[in-house]
Design a protein around this motif. Structure first.
Motif, PDB file in Angstrom:
ATOM      1  N   ILE A   1      38.836  32.859  38.125  1.00  0.00           N
ATOM      2  CA  ILE A   1      38.815  31.468  38.585  1.00  0.00           C
ATOM      3  C   ILE A   1      37.644  31.191  39.528  1.00  0.00           C
ATOM      4  O   ILE A   1      37.443  30.049  39.961  1.00  0.00           O
ATOM      5  N   GLY A   2      36.884  32.206  39.852  1.00  0.00           N
ATOM      6  CA  GLY A   2      35.708  32.079  40.704  1.00  0.00           C
ATOM      7  C   GLY A   2      34.887  33.344  40.557  1.00  0.00           C
ATOM      8  O   GLY A   2      35.293  34.278  39.850  1.00  0.00           O
ATOM      9  N   ASP A   3      33.735  33.381  41.209  1.00  0.00           N
ATOM     10  CA  ASP A   3      32.874  34.550  41.113  1.00  0.00           C
ATOM     11  C   ASP A   3      33.604  35.786  41.618  1.00  0.00           C
ATOM     12  O   ASP A   3      33.852  35.932  42.814  1.00  0.00           O
ATOM     13  N   ARG A   4      34.011  36.669  40.686  1.00  0.00           N
ATOM     14  CA  ARG A   4      34.714  37.915  40.980  1.00  0.00           C
ATOM     15  C   ARG A   4      36.039  37.674  41.705  1.00  0.00           C
ATOM     16  O   ARG A   4      36.480  38.494  42.488  1.00  0.00           O
ATOM     17  N   ILE A   5      36.672  36.553  41.390  1.00  0.00           N
ATOM     18  CA  ILE A   5      38.018  36.255  41.882  1.00  0.00           C
ATOM     19  C   ILE A   5      38.918  36.069  40.664  1.00  0.00           C
ATOM     20  O   ILE A   5      38.688  35.178  39.841  1.00  0.00           O
ATOM     21  N   TYR A   6      39.929  36.913  40.551  1.00  0.00           N
ATOM     22  CA  TYR A   6      40.778  36.934  39.364  1.00  0.00           C
ATOM     23  C   TYR A   6      42.206  36.505  39.713  1.00  0.00           C
ATOM     24  O   TYR A   6      42.786  36.969  40.698  1.00  0.00           O
ATOM     25  N   ARG A   7      42.720  35.633  38.890  1.00  0.00           N
ATOM     26  CA  ARG A   7      44.112  35.193  38.987  1.00  0.00           C
ATOM     27  C   ARG A   7      44.930  36.019  38.005  1.00  0.00           C
ATOM     28  O   ARG A   7      44.633  36.078  36.815  1.00  0.00           O
ATOM     29  N   LEU A   8      45.993  36.652  38.495  1.00  0.00           N
ATOM     30  CA  LEU A   8      46.894  37.461  37.680  1.00  0.00           C
ATOM     31  C   LEU A   8      48.231  36.729  37.651  1.00  0.00           C
ATOM     32  O   LEU A   8      48.913  36.645  38.671  1.00  0.00           O
ATOM     33  N   SER A   9      48.597  36.189  36.518  1.00  0.00           N
ATOM     34  CA  SER A   9      49.729  35.264  36.445  1.00  0.00           C
ATOM     35  C   SER A   9      50.807  35.776  35.498  1.00  0.00           C
ATOM     36  O   SER A   9      50.530  36.088  34.336  1.00  0.00           O
ATOM     37  N   THR A  10      52.042  35.828  36.010  1.00  0.00           N
ATOM     38  CA  THR A  10      53.197  36.242  35.215  1.00  0.00           C
ATOM     39  C   THR A  10      54.181  35.086  35.167  1.00  0.00           C
ATOM     40  O   THR A  10      54.714  34.678  36.207  1.00  0.00           O
ATOM     41  N   HIS A  11      54.411  34.557  33.971  1.00  0.00           N
ATOM     42  CA  HIS A  11      55.318  33.422  33.804  1.00  0.00           C
ATOM     43  C   HIS A  11      56.712  33.942  33.503  1.00  0.00           C
ATOM     44  O   HIS A  11      56.899  34.799  32.626  1.00  0.00           O
TER      45      HIS A  11
ATOM     46  N   ASN B   1      53.897  26.777  33.083  1.00  0.00           N
ATOM     47  CA  ASN B   1      52.933  27.821  32.721  1.00  0.00           C
ATOM     48  C   ASN B   1      51.639  27.143  32.291  1.00  0.00           C
ATOM     49  O   ASN B   1      51.178  27.257  31.168  1.00  0.00           O
ATOM     50  N   GLY B   2      51.063  26.403  33.215  1.00  0.00           N
ATOM     51  CA  GLY B   2      49.874  25.619  32.907  1.00  0.00           C
ATOM     52  C   GLY B   2      48.626  26.464  32.829  1.00  0.00           C
ATOM     53  O   GLY B   2      48.671  27.697  32.925  1.00  0.00           O
ATOM     54  N   PRO B   3      47.469  25.820  32.684  1.00  0.00           N
ATOM     55  CA  PRO B   3      46.206  26.556  32.610  1.00  0.00           C
ATOM     56  C   PRO B   3      45.902  27.240  33.940  1.00  0.00           C
ATOM     57  O   PRO B   3      46.453  26.874  34.989  1.00  0.00           O
ATOM     58  N   ALA B   4      44.999  28.210  33.892  1.00  0.00           N
ATOM     59  CA  ALA B   4      44.636  28.917  35.121  1.00  0.00           C
ATOM     60  C   ALA B   4      44.028  27.962  36.134  1.00  0.00           C
ATOM     61  O   ALA B   4      44.274  28.085  37.344  1.00  0.00           O
ATOM     62  N   ILE B   5      43.240  27.002  35.660  1.00  0.00           N
ATOM     63  CA  ILE B   5      42.547  26.055  36.533  1.00  0.00           C
ATOM     64  C   ILE B   5      42.787  24.642  36.013  1.00  0.00           C
ATOM     65  O   ILE B   5      42.749  24.406  34.794  1.00  0.00           O
ATOM     66  N   THR B   6      43.016  23.710  36.916  1.00  0.00           N
ATOM     67  CA  THR B   6      43.217  22.318  36.517  1.00  0.00           C
ATOM     68  C   THR B   6      42.453  21.396  37.453  1.00  0.00           C
ATOM     69  O   THR B   6      42.188  21.734  38.602  1.00  0.00           O
ATOM     70  N   GLU B   7      42.097  20.218  36.930  1.00  0.00           N
ATOM     71  CA  GLU B   7      41.594  19.131  37.759  1.00  0.00           C
ATOM     72  C   GLU B   7      42.608  17.995  37.828  1.00  0.00           C
ATOM     73  O   GLU B   7      42.338  16.947  38.408  1.00  0.00           O
ATOM     74  N   GLY B   8      43.769  18.214  37.220  1.00  0.00           N
ATOM     75  CA  GLY B   8      44.803  17.186  37.212  1.00  0.00           C
ATOM     76  C   GLY B   8      45.570  17.144  38.521  1.00  0.00           C
ATOM     77  O   GLY B   8      45.329  17.925  39.453  1.00  0.00           O
ATOM     78  N   ASP B   9      46.525  16.239  38.577  1.00  0.00           N
ATOM     79  CA  ASP B   9      47.324  16.045  39.790  1.00  0.00           C
ATOM     80  C   ASP B   9      48.146  17.295  40.096  1.00  0.00           C
ATOM     81  O   ASP B   9      48.841  17.824  39.224  1.00  0.00           O
TER      82      ASP B   9
ATOM     83  N   PRO C   1      37.493  23.128  50.898  1.00  0.00           N
ATOM     84  CA  PRO C   1      37.443  24.176  49.867  1.00  0.00           C
ATOM     85  C   PRO C   1      36.985  23.636  48.525  1.00  0.00           C
ATOM     86  O   PRO C   1      37.167  22.452  48.215  1.00  0.00           O
ATOM     87  N   ARG C   2      36.390  24.511  47.730  1.00  0.00           N
ATOM     88  CA  ARG C   2      36.035  24.160  46.346  1.00  0.00           C
ATOM     89  C   ARG C   2      37.217  24.366  45.419  1.00  0.00           C
ATOM     90  O   ARG C   2      37.375  23.637  44.443  1.00  0.00           O
TER      91      ARG C   2
ATOM     92  N   VAL D   1      40.649  22.580  41.064  1.00  0.00           N
ATOM     93  CA  VAL D   1      39.223  22.423  41.360  1.00  0.00           C
ATOM     94  C   VAL D   1      38.811  20.949  41.359  1.00  0.00           C
ATOM     95  O   VAL D   1      37.646  20.633  41.188  1.00  0.00           O
ATOM     96  N   GLY D   2      39.748  20.061  41.586  1.00  0.00           N
ATOM     97  CA  GLY D   2      39.427  18.643  41.695  1.00  0.00           C
ATOM     98  C   GLY D   2      39.033  18.291  43.117  1.00  0.00           C
ATOM     99  O   GLY D   2      38.368  19.064  43.805  1.00  0.00           O
ATOM    100  N   ASP D   3      39.469  17.127  43.577  1.00  0.00           N
ATOM    101  CA  ASP D   3      39.175  16.685  44.941  1.00  0.00           C
ATOM    102  C   ASP D   3      40.164  17.375  45.877  1.00  0.00           C
ATOM    103  O   ASP D   3      41.228  16.853  46.196  1.00  0.00           O
ATOM    104  N   THR D   4      39.797  18.579  46.319  1.00  0.00           N
ATOM    105  CA  THR D   4      40.723  19.405  47.104  1.00  0.00           C
ATOM    106  C   THR D   4      41.042  18.775  48.449  1.00  0.00           C
ATOM    107  O   THR D   4      42.176  18.874  48.929  1.00  0.00           O
ATOM    108  N   VAL D   5      40.057  18.147  49.070  1.00  0.00           N
ATOM    109  CA  VAL D   5      40.282  17.538  50.382  1.00  0.00           C
ATOM    110  C   VAL D   5      41.306  16.417  50.268  1.00  0.00           C
ATOM    111  O   VAL D   5      42.247  16.315  51.075  1.00  0.00           O
ATOM    112  N   ALA D   6      41.155  15.574  49.255  1.00  0.00           N
ATOM    113  CA  ALA D   6      42.113  14.491  49.042  1.00  0.00           C
ATOM    114  C   ALA D   6      43.499  15.042  48.745  1.00  0.00           C
ATOM    115  O   ALA D   6      44.511  14.515  49.238  1.00  0.00           O
ATOM    116  N   ALA D   7      43.564  16.103  47.938  1.00  0.00           N
ATOM    117  CA  ALA D   7      44.865  16.687  47.603  1.00  0.00           C
ATOM    118  C   ALA D   7      45.571  17.204  48.852  1.00  0.00           C
ATOM    119  O   ALA D   7      46.786  16.993  49.029  1.00  0.00           O
TER     120      ALA D   7
END
Length: 246
Positions: free
Chosen positions: A8-18, A166-174, A207-208, A219-225
């Motif tokens: 999800i970022g430079d050498r940052i890995y998300r490990l997800s178990t649903h 069990n959504g995508p690893a990264i979202t720009e949605g709400d 944050p980004r 990875v959307g508007d993190t400050v607003a969120a």
């Protein structure tokens, strides 16, 4: 069950178990994050019974015995249940957490002495800089804290913004609406006077990426969120206080 790996970022890995059996039919995801550097760091260990799944996933990225740092949001089974299993397979690994967490739990429960982190302290893991931030009782737990990776501006939020599915690893949605819907199910947030100011202080980091323990990273508007989540908590706190007997 299986553990999915996404960078999800430079050498940052998300490990997800649903786990589909938790709040079906949506189910519930448990996420750990591996941050690579000269001294690799794991944020969240996963449940003790998930250790075979999560450790196998890590082994596809790096030798698990090379893990150097283990940290998490607060002392809770899904955050640190496999802590001692990781310490057993990674002989140079050390748990790192805030003073409260170490004093009330980790000095006794960790098989090796933890490193006590002061608020704002940075660990340079070689290519990545991990800043520890105390967030007591936010979203819950006296010992709560988050970490911020400064080079990629990734905020590892722990249980903040928890949502189902069990959504995508990264979202720009709400992510605020789904987080409030999950709150209506779990009632897991400590609604107190510090909740909104603490979340707003996290927004000042700009944050980004918001890396969430339960749900898709954002990875959307993190400050607003972050501000929207703070405002929603503030509104709920005021409603709760208004409903209390005089």
């Amino acid at each position: 069950m299986e553990t999915r790996i996404d960078e999800i970022g430079d050498r940052i890995y998300r490990l997800s178990t649903h786990v589909p059996d938790i709040v079906p039919p949506a189910g519930f995801a448990f996420n750990q994050f591996l941050v690579l550097g000269d001294e690799p760091l794991l944020f969240h260990t996963g449940l003790r019974r998930m250790f075979p799944l999560v450790s196998e996933a890590v082994s596809r990225i790096m030798p698990i015995e090379n893990l150097r740092w283990i940290t998490f949001g607060h002392y809770e089974a899904d955050e640190c249940g496999a802590m001692n299993e990781w310490l057993a397979v990674a002989p140079n690994a050390q748990v790192a957490h805030g003073m409260t967490g170490c004093l009330v739990s980790l000095n006794d429960m960790a098989d090796r002495p933890p490193r006590v982190l002061s608020n704002g302290e940075v660990i340079d893991i070689g290519g990545k800089r991990i800043r520890y931030i105390d967030t007591p009782h936010v979203p819950h737990g006296w010992d709560a804290g988050v970490i911020f990776e400064e080079t990629t501006r990734t905020l590892f939020c722990g249980d903040l913004f928890t949502h189902l599915g069990n959504g995508p690893a990264i979202t720009e949605g709400d992510i605020v609406g789904p987080a409030l819907a999950a709150e209506d199910i779990f009632y897991d947030t400590s609604l107190g006077p510090s909740i909104a100011p603490t979340v707003r202080r996290l927004a000042e980091l700009a944050p980004r990426t918001l890396a969430l323990m339960h749900g898709s990273s954002y990875v959307g508007d993190t400050v607003a969120a972050l501000h929207d989540l703070a405002s929603a908590y503030e509104k709920r706190l005021r409603a709760a206080m208004a409903g209390m007997p005089a």
